[in-house]
Structure formats: C-alpha cells, structure tokens
Design an enzyme around this catalytic site. Structure first.
Site, PDB file in Angstrom:
ATOM      1  N   THR A 130       0.857  -1.180   0.000  1.00 37.02           N
ATOM      2  CA  THR A 130       0.000   0.000   0.000  1.00 37.02           C
ATOM      3  C   THR A 130       0.893   1.229   0.000  1.00 37.02           C
ATOM      4  OG1 THR A 130      -0.099   0.312   2.407  1.00 37.02           O
ATOM      5  CG2 THR A 130      -1.722  -1.192   1.439  1.00 37.02           C
ATOM      6  N   CYS A 131       0.319   2.357  -0.335  1.00 38.49           N
ATOM      7  CA  CYS A 131       1.035   3.629  -0.221  1.00 38.49           C
ATOM      8  C   CYS A 131       0.511   4.334   1.027  1.00 38.49           C
ATOM      9  CB  CYS A 131       0.875   4.473  -1.479  1.00 38.49           C
ATOM     10  SG  CYS A 131      -0.837   4.755  -1.939  1.00 38.49           S
ATOM     11  N   SER A 132       0.582   3.623   2.137  1.00 40.81           N
ATOM     12  CA  SER A 132       0.051   4.088   3.413  1.00 40.81           C
ATOM     13  C   SER A 132       0.939   3.560   4.531  1.00 40.81           C
ATOM     14  CB  SER A 132      -1.371   3.537   3.575  1.00 40.81           C
ATOM     15  OG  SER A 132      -1.802   3.598   4.910  1.00 40.81           O
ATOM     16  N   GLY A 152       5.020   7.445   2.163  1.00 42.89           N
ATOM     17  CA  GLY A 152       5.157   6.241   2.976  1.00 42.89           C
ATOM     18  C   GLY A 152       4.589   5.046   2.234  1.00 42.89           C
ATOM     19  N   PHE A 153       5.270   3.907   2.360  1.00 43.14           N
ATOM     20  CA  PHE A 153       4.830   2.682   1.693  1.00 43.14           C
ATOM     21  C   PHE A 153       4.945   1.510   2.652  1.00 43.14           C
ATOM     22  CE2 PHE A 153       6.169   5.440  -1.731  1.00 43.14           C
ATOM     23  CZ  PHE A 153       5.132   5.313  -2.630  1.00 43.14           C
TER      24      PHE A 153
END
Length: 158
Positions: free
Chosen positions: A8-10, A116-117
């Site tokens: 995810t890009c979280s 953030g990934f």
C-alpha cells in the site's frame, strides 16, 4: 506454492499489518511472510522499518479502544460509526502471527524523500483448507459499495 506482494502507499497499520495478520490467521499456517524483504527495501529506499506487531485503534473522536467489543459498547458512538469497525482491525491475539508482522516492511517518507509505503511478501507453503470460519467472510459487497458511496456523499452509513 506461490508468492505475492501485498503493498500500500500508506503507513496505517489497519490497512497494512491488520490485513496481513487476517490473511495469516484465515490461512491457518498455509501462508507465511517471506523474510528478507527489509534488506532489499533498505537498498532501494535507504531506510525501512519493520512491520508493527501491535497498534491502537481509535474511533472518530480519537479515543482508543482495546477491542471491537469494547468499541461496540462504548458510549458516544453512533451505530453507523460502530458498524465501520471489524475485529480484524485490532492487533492479532496469536503471538506467532504478531511476531511474523515484523517481517513486513514500512518505507519511511522522511528517509527516502518519497511517500510512505508498506509491503509484505507472502508465500503459500501448503494447500489452503476451507473452514467453518470462512463462511462469515461474505459481507455484502453491495452493502460495502453502498457504504463507501454514502461516505463520499458525506453521509454516515447505518
């Protein structure tokens, strides 16, 4: 066997570690996290942190809740808000699953000048078996799409 990468890009553990923990739990040992992804991530992004084995779940008022049951019985939450929380959003109770979450990778934005990934490389190590606990997984897709649509419109689903 087979290998897949969940990413995810979280940096939200409910979107990341909680999802991976639920996969591990539902697969009953048939899937594991592949070790070593953190070293590759560090080479590519200059900095990485391990996955989180525990985290806090907050309601919309930023109040922490120890469990889904505690949240469901908390005062001040609308039924619509309470319905958005699932037990799988909390850290796993199984210490073996919690320990595996450290093999996930969190790419840190301040160290790599990116967003953030999160990534976890998962490997199937034996055939999956269907259990009775698989049955309740079928939350209505139509209801889920309807709730998401209502949230976009600014409404709280009930």
């Amino acid at each position: 066997g087979g290998t897949m990468c969940y990413s995810t890009c979280s940096l939200n553990p409910i979107e990341n570690e909680a999802v991976v923990a639920e996969v591990l739990q539902r697969c009953g040992g048939a899937v594991e996290i592949v070790p070593g992804a953190d070293s590759v991530a560090c080479e590519l992004a200059q900095a990485a942190a391990p996955g989180m084995p525990s985290w806090r779940v907050l309601d919309f008022g930023l109040r922490p809740h120890e469990s889904a049951t505690a949240l469901q019985t908390a005062a001040g939450l609308s039924p619509g808000e309470a319905a958005l929380y699932l037990p799988s959003m909390w850290p796993p109770h199984d210490p073996a699953i919690a320990a595996q979450l450290g093999l996930c990778v969190r790419l840190l934005p301040h160290a790599s000048e990116t967003g953030g990934f999160f990534a976890a490389v998962l490997r199937k190590v034996r055939p999956l078996t269907r259990t009775a606990s698989d049955a309740p997984v079928e939350r209505s897709c139509a209801r889920e799409r309807g709730c998401a649509r209502e949230r976009r419109r600014g409404h709280t689903p009930v």
